[in-house]
Design an enzyme around this catalytic site. Structure first.
Site, PDB file in Angstrom:
ATOM      1  CD  GLU A   1       2.759 -10.272  15.854  1.00 46.73           C
ATOM      2  OE1 GLU A   1       1.200 -10.604  16.064  1.00 46.73           O
ATOM      3  OE2 GLU A   1       2.707  -9.207  16.092  1.00 46.73           O
TER       4      GLU A   1
ATOM      5  NE  ARG B   1      -2.844  -1.514   3.243  1.00 49.35           N
ATOM      6  CZ  ARG B   1      -3.049  -1.374   4.653  1.00 49.35           C
ATOM      7  NH1 ARG B   1      -4.867  -1.092   3.997  1.00 49.35           N
ATOM      8  NH2 ARG B   1      -3.067  -1.428   6.124  1.00 49.35           N
TER       9      ARG B   1
END
Length: 176
Positions: free
Chosen positions: A101, A64
């Site tokens: 993560e 994006r």
């Protein structure tokens, strides 16, 4: 940051729970991008922070950041360079790996994409944990460029991603 622009951005967002994985709330900007006036306001909001001639290259982070970075580059009279996920560029690249993560990821640019000494603005849609941004800064420096700015549409302040950008001050049009 203009309060009006921040409000416009917040109004144009849609939260998508559990995407792309359970527990994540995805910030969908497609409604904001679909409105020509909103898209123009966002592009101008990013570009107006930089005086003409102060940016040579705009780096847009996949994917994006491409949508926002390319028109910002046009506004600034600068070139545009995509920062891609590993394996997407056809020629020799510089690579930077960062931790997520749930693992790690690698981004890259062509070795000739950023000229030594060039002034680079990094543009993305969201600053979350800061890993991709930190990797992009390393790519610019590896190529010999200087990061003159780091601009995002939205910063998810509660994730404290700006802490990973220790010597670059990010600018967000809206903070959530």
């Amino acid at each position: 940051m203009s309060a009006d622009l921040s409000d416009l951005i917040k109004a144009g967002l849609r939260d998508v729970p559990d995407f792309p994985r359970p527990g994540v709330v995805f910030k969908d900007i497609t409604g904001l991008l679909a409105d020509a006036a909103s898209l123009r306001a966002v592009v101008e909001g990013i570009a107006r922070r930089y005086a003409p001639g102060t940016v040579d290259t705009v780096l847009g982070l996949e994917a994006r950041g491409f949508i926002l970075g390319a028109p910002v580059a046009l506004e600034l009279g600068a070139g545009f360079v995509p920062v891609r996920k590993a394996g997407k560029l056809p020629r020799e690249t510089y690579q930077a790996t960062y931790d997520l993560e749930y693992g790690s990821a690698t981004v890259e640019i062509h070795t000739d994409a950023v000229q030594p000494g060039s002034r680079v603005l990094i543009v993305d849609d969201v600053l979350a944990t800061g890993g991709t941004g930190e990797a992009a800064v390393r790519l610019v420096r590896q190529a010999g460029g200087t990061v003159v700015g780091f601009s995002v549409l939205i910063e998810l302040g509660f994730l404290e991603g700006r802490r990973r950008l220790t010597d670059v001050e990010p600018h967000a049009l809206a903070v959530l």
